[in-house]
Design a protein around this motif. Structure first.
Motif, short mmCIF file in Angstrom:
data_model
loop_
_atom_site.label_atom_id
_atom_site.label_comp_id
_atom_site.label_asym_id
_atom_site.label_seq_id
_atom_site.Cartn_x
_atom_site.Cartn_y
_atom_site.Cartn_z
N VAL A 153 -14.30 50.90 46.97
CA VAL A 153 -13.39 51.90 46.41
C VAL A 153 -12.21 52.06 47.37
O VAL A 153 -12.40 52.35 48.55
N VAL A 154 -11.00 51.85 46.86
CA VAL A 154 -9.76 52.01 47.63
C VAL A 154 -9.06 53.27 47.12
O VAL A 154 -8.76 53.38 45.92
N ARG A 155 -8.83 54.20 48.01
CA ARG A 155 -8.14 55.43 47.64
C ARG A 155 -6.64 55.23 47.81
O ARG A 155 -6.14 55.05 48.92
N ILE A 156 -5.91 55.25 46.68
CA ILE A 156 -4.46 55.03 46.70
C ILE A 156 -3.77 56.28 47.24
O ILE A 156 -4.30 57.40 47.19
N TRP A 157 -2.57 56.10 47.76
CA TRP A 157 -1.84 57.19 48.41
C TRP A 157 -1.61 58.37 47.47
O TRP A 157 -1.49 59.51 47.92
N ASP A 158 -1.55 58.13 46.15
CA ASP A 158 -1.33 59.21 45.19
C ASP A 158 -2.64 59.74 44.61
O ASP A 158 -2.66 60.26 43.49
N GLU A 159 -3.75 59.55 45.33
CA GLU A 159 -5.08 60.08 44.99
C GLU A 159 -5.76 59.34 43.85
O GLU A 159 -6.80 59.77 43.36
N ARG A 160 -5.21 58.22 43.41
CA ARG A 160 -5.95 57.38 42.47
C ARG A 160 -6.98 56.55 43.22
O ARG A 160 -6.88 56.35 44.41
N ARG A 161 -7.99 56.08 42.50
CA ARG A 161 -9.02 55.23 43.08
C ARG A 161 -8.97 53.86 42.43
O ARG A 161 -8.98 53.75 41.21
N LEU A 162 -8.93 52.84 43.27
CA LEU A 162 -8.94 51.47 42.81
C LEU A 162 -10.31 50.89 43.14
O LEU A 162 -10.66 50.74 44.31
N ALA A 180 -14.18 42.38 58.23
CA ALA A 180 -12.92 42.12 57.52
C ALA A 180 -12.28 43.43 57.05
O ALA A 180 -11.07 43.61 57.18
N VAL A 181 -13.07 44.32 56.50
CA VAL A 181 -12.61 45.66 56.12
C VAL A 181 -13.66 46.66 56.58
O VAL A 181 -14.84 46.35 56.63
N ARG A 182 -13.18 47.86 56.89
CA ARG A 182 -14.06 48.93 57.33
C ARG A 182 -13.66 50.20 56.60
O ARG A 182 -12.59 50.28 56.00
N LEU A 183 -14.52 51.19 56.67
CA LEU A 183 -14.19 52.48 56.08
C LEU A 183 -12.94 53.04 56.75
O LEU A 183 -12.77 52.97 57.96
N GLU A 184 -12.04 53.59 55.91
CA GLU A 184 -10.79 54.21 56.34
C GLU A 184 -9.77 53.19 56.83
O GLU A 184 -8.74 53.58 57.40
N ASP A 185 -10.00 51.89 56.62
CA ASP A 185 -8.97 50.90 56.89
C ASP A 185 -7.81 51.07 55.91
O ASP A 185 -8.03 51.33 54.71
N VAL A 186 -6.59 50.94 56.40
CA VAL A 186 -5.41 51.00 55.54
C VAL A 186 -5.14 49.59 55.02
O VAL A 186 -4.95 48.65 55.80
N VAL A 200 -3.43 47.00 51.66
CA VAL A 200 -2.53 46.83 50.51
C VAL A 200 -3.19 45.82 49.59
O VAL A 200 -3.34 44.65 49.94
N VAL A 201 -3.61 46.29 48.41
CA VAL A 201 -4.34 45.47 47.46
C VAL A 201 -3.64 45.55 46.12
O VAL A 201 -3.36 46.64 45.61
N ASN A 202 -3.32 44.38 45.56
CA ASN A 202 -2.63 44.31 44.26
C ASN A 202 -1.34 45.14 44.28
O ASN A 202 -0.99 45.79 43.29
N GLY A 203 -0.66 45.14 45.41
CA GLY A 203 0.58 45.89 45.51
C GLY A 203 0.40 47.38 45.69
O GLY A 203 1.39 48.12 45.72
N GLU A 204 -0.83 47.86 45.81
CA GLU A 204 -1.12 49.28 45.98
C GLU A 204 -1.50 49.55 47.43
O GLU A 204 -2.31 48.84 48.02
N TRP A 205 -0.92 50.63 48.00
CA TRP A 205 -1.18 51.01 49.38
C TRP A 205 -2.20 52.14 49.41
O TRP A 205 -2.06 53.15 48.70
N GLY A 206 -3.26 51.97 50.19
CA GLY A 206 -4.29 53.00 50.29
C GLY A 206 -5.24 52.69 51.42
O GLY A 206 -4.96 51.85 52.28
N TYR A 207 -6.38 53.36 51.43
CA TYR A 207 -7.37 53.10 52.47
C TYR A 207 -8.77 53.02 51.87
O TYR A 207 -9.04 53.56 50.79
N ILE A 208 -9.65 52.32 52.57
CA ILE A 208 -11.00 52.08 52.09
C ILE A 208 -11.77 53.40 52.14
O ILE A 208 -11.96 53.98 53.21
N GLU A 209 -12.21 53.85 51.00
CA GLU A 209 -12.95 55.12 50.91
C GLU A 209 -14.46 54.91 50.88
O GLU A 209 -15.21 55.69 51.44
N GLU A 210 -14.92 53.84 50.24
CA GLU A 210 -16.36 53.61 50.10
C GLU A 210 -16.62 52.12 49.98
O GLU A 210 -15.87 51.40 49.32
N ILE A 211 -17.68 51.67 50.64
CA ILE A 211 -18.14 50.28 50.55
C ILE A 211 -19.60 50.31 50.15
O ILE A 211 -20.44 50.84 50.88
N THR A 212 -19.92 49.77 48.97
CA THR A 212 -21.29 49.70 48.51
C THR A 212 -21.74 48.25 48.52
O THR A 212 -21.03 47.35 48.97
#
Length: 400
Positions: free
Chosen positions: A222-231, A197-203, A205-217
Motif C-alpha cells: 500500500v502506497v499512501r499518495i501525498w493527497d491521502e489516496r492509497r495506491l 528494496a523498499v521499507r515502511l515509510e520509504d518515499v 514514485v510509482v506510476n507517476g505518483e509521489w507517496g510513501y510506503i504505508e503497509e507491506i503484506t
C-alpha cells in the motif's frame, strides 16, 4: 476417581474445575507481579509478559481442566476417547499459539535494538519492514500448523493425510498451477522484506505518483499518495517494474528551484539572499546549497538554486519557501533582474527605399512599373506619380 463427601461425579467435577480456575488466577497474578517487578530492570520482560501471558494461561487452563474431568467423571470407553480427543485438540492449538507468541516476542526484541528517534531511521524502517512480514508469516504458519496438527490427532484424517502425502507430487503441480499468481506475490513480499528494496515509510514514485510506503503484506503493498489516496499494488510490481525510491539509503534529499531572469540580474546578491532564506527557513539541513547560472536561452538567464533537507516532506516546503522569498526579494531589491522582453529598432544613415519607374501623368503604368511594386504588400500597388514630381521630391530631400 476423586470424590468429595460422596457427592455426585458432576459436582466433584465442578469443584475441581473451580479449584483449577483459582489456580490459574493465582498463577496469573503471581506471574504478573514477578515479571512486573523484574521488568523495572529488564524492560524486555514486560514485553514477554504482555505477549505470552494469555496463551500460557490458556495452556494451563486446558491441562487443569483435563485433569479435573478425567479424575472425576466415570466415562465409558467411547466417552473417554471423545473427551481425550477434545482436550488433545485444545492442548495442541493452545500450545501452538503459545509457541507463536514466543516467536513474535523474539521478533519484537530484534526490532527494539534499533533507535526510534531518527538517528538510524532507515535501518529502523528496514528492520520494521522485516519484522512486519515475519510476524505475518508466523501468524499464518501458527494457524496452518495448529489446525494441521489438531486434525492429525483424528485417526481417519491421519489416514487421509498419509494418502495425500503419497500423491504429493501430483498435488504440488496442480496447486502450483492454480495458485501461481498468489504464490508469486507471496514470495515477492518475502523478497521485498529481506532485500531492503523498499521499507515502511520509504518515499517512492510509482506510476507517476509521489507517496510513501504505508503497509507491506505478503501479497500487496500500500502506497499512501501525498493527497491521502492509497495506491494498492501487488508485491510482484516492485520486483518486476521500475520505480523511484528516494530514501533507500538515507532520508536526506536534494531539491532544485529554477528562475528565468533578465540579463541584468545580480548573481552575487542572489547568492547572499539564498543563504539568508535558508538560514531563516528552519527546514534546511545545512548539507548543500548553491546558486549557479545553468543556461541562457531565448533572451533569459536561467538560474538554479540547489538546496538540501532531511526528508522529502521538508524538501517540499523548503523549495516553495525559497521560490517565494527569492521572487519577493528580486521584485523589491533587484527589479532590473526581473524577466522582460526587449524590442530595438535600427535606422541606417542614407538608407532609402527602392525607387519605382512611374508612367507619365494621366498615362497607364507600364509593365516595368508594375513589376516594381512593393514586395511588402503584393495586393496593393504603390500609387503612381510622375517622374517630374519624383525629381522635385528628391531635390527637396537634398535641400533638407
Amino acid at each position: 476417581m476423586v470424590s468429595f463427601w460422596n457427592l455426585a461425579p458432576a459436582l466433584n467435577a465442578l469443584i475441581l474445575l473451580v479449584i483449577a480456575a483459582v489456580i490459574v488466577i493465582a498463577a496469573a497474578y503471581v506471574l504478573g507481579r514477578v515479571l512486573g517487578a523484574l521488568a523495572r530492570r529488564r524492560p524486555w520482560l514486560d514485553l514477554l509478559r504482555r505477549r505470552t501471558r494469555v496463551p500460557f494461561l490458556v495452556v494451563l487452563s486446558v491441562i487443569l481442566a483435563w485433569i479435573a474431568l478425567a479424575a472425576t467423571l466415570p466415562l465409558t470407553d467411547p466417552g473417554a476417547v471423545l473427551m481425550r480427543h477434545v482436550f488433545v485438540v485444545l492442548l495442541v492449538l493452545s500450545a501452538v499459539w503459545a509457541i507463536g507468541s514466543v516467536l513474535m516476542f523474539a521478533a519484537d526484541i530484534g526490532l527494539s535494538h534499533y533507535a526510534t528517534d531518527g538517528s538510524d531511521g532507515w535501518q529502523a524502517r528496514r528492520a520494521r519492514t522485516q519484522v512486519v512480514v515475519v510476524r505475518r508469516l508466523i501468524g499464518a504458519a501458527t494457524v496452518v500448523i495448529g489446525v494441521g496438527a489438531a486434525l492429525l490427532t483424528i485417526p481417519q484424517i491421519a489416514a487421509l493425510g498419509t494418502t495425500l502425502l503419497a500423491s504429493a507430487g501430483f498435488l504440488s503441480v496442480v496447486a502450483g498451477l492454480a495458485a501461481q499468481s498468489t504464490l508469486g506475490n507471496l514470495f515477492a513480499g518475502m523478497q521485498l522484506a529481506f532485500s531492503g528494496a523498499v521499507r515502511l515509510e520509504d518515499v517512492v514514485v510509482v506510476n507517476g505518483e509521489w507517496g510513501y510506503i504505508e503497509e507491506i503484506t505478503l501479497t500487496y503493498v500500500v502506497v499512501r499518495i501525498w493527497d491521502e489516496r492509497r495506491l494498492v499494488l501487488p508485491s510482484t510490481y516492485f520486483t518486476q517494474q521500475p520505480y523511484e525510491n528516494w530514501t533507500r539509503e538515507s532520508t536526506a534529499v536534494l531539491g532544485t528551484v529554477f528562475f528565468d531572469l533578465d540579463w541584468g540580474v545580480d548573481i552575487p546578491r542572489m547568492r547572499a539572499q539564498l543563504d539568508r532564506v535558508l538560514d531563516e527557513s528552519g527546514l534546511w539541513d545545512g548539507a548543500a546549497s548553491s546558486l549557479r547560472v545553468t543556461d541562457t536561452v531565448g533572451g533569459y538567464v536561467q538560474v538554479r538554486a540547489l538546496v538540501s533537507a532531511d526528508d522529502a516532506f521538508k524538501m517540499f516546503d523548503l523549495t516553495r519557501t525559497v521560490r517565494e522569498e527569492m521572487l519577493l526579494v528580486a521584485e523589491h531589491e533587484n527589479p532590473e533582474g526581473l524577466p522582460r522582453t526587449r524590442i530595438q529598432t535600427i535606422q541606417r544613415d542614407g538608407e532609402q527605399l527602392p525607387r519605382t519607374h512611374r508612367a507619365p501623368v494621366g498615362g497607364a503604368a507600364t509593365e516595368d512599373a508594375a513589376d516594381h511594386r512593393s514586395r511588402g504588400d503584393e495586393t496593393r500597388p504603390i500609387p503612381v506619380i510622375a517622374d517630374a514630381d519624383a525629381d522635385e521630391a528628391s531635390a527637396a530631400d537634398a535641400r533638407d
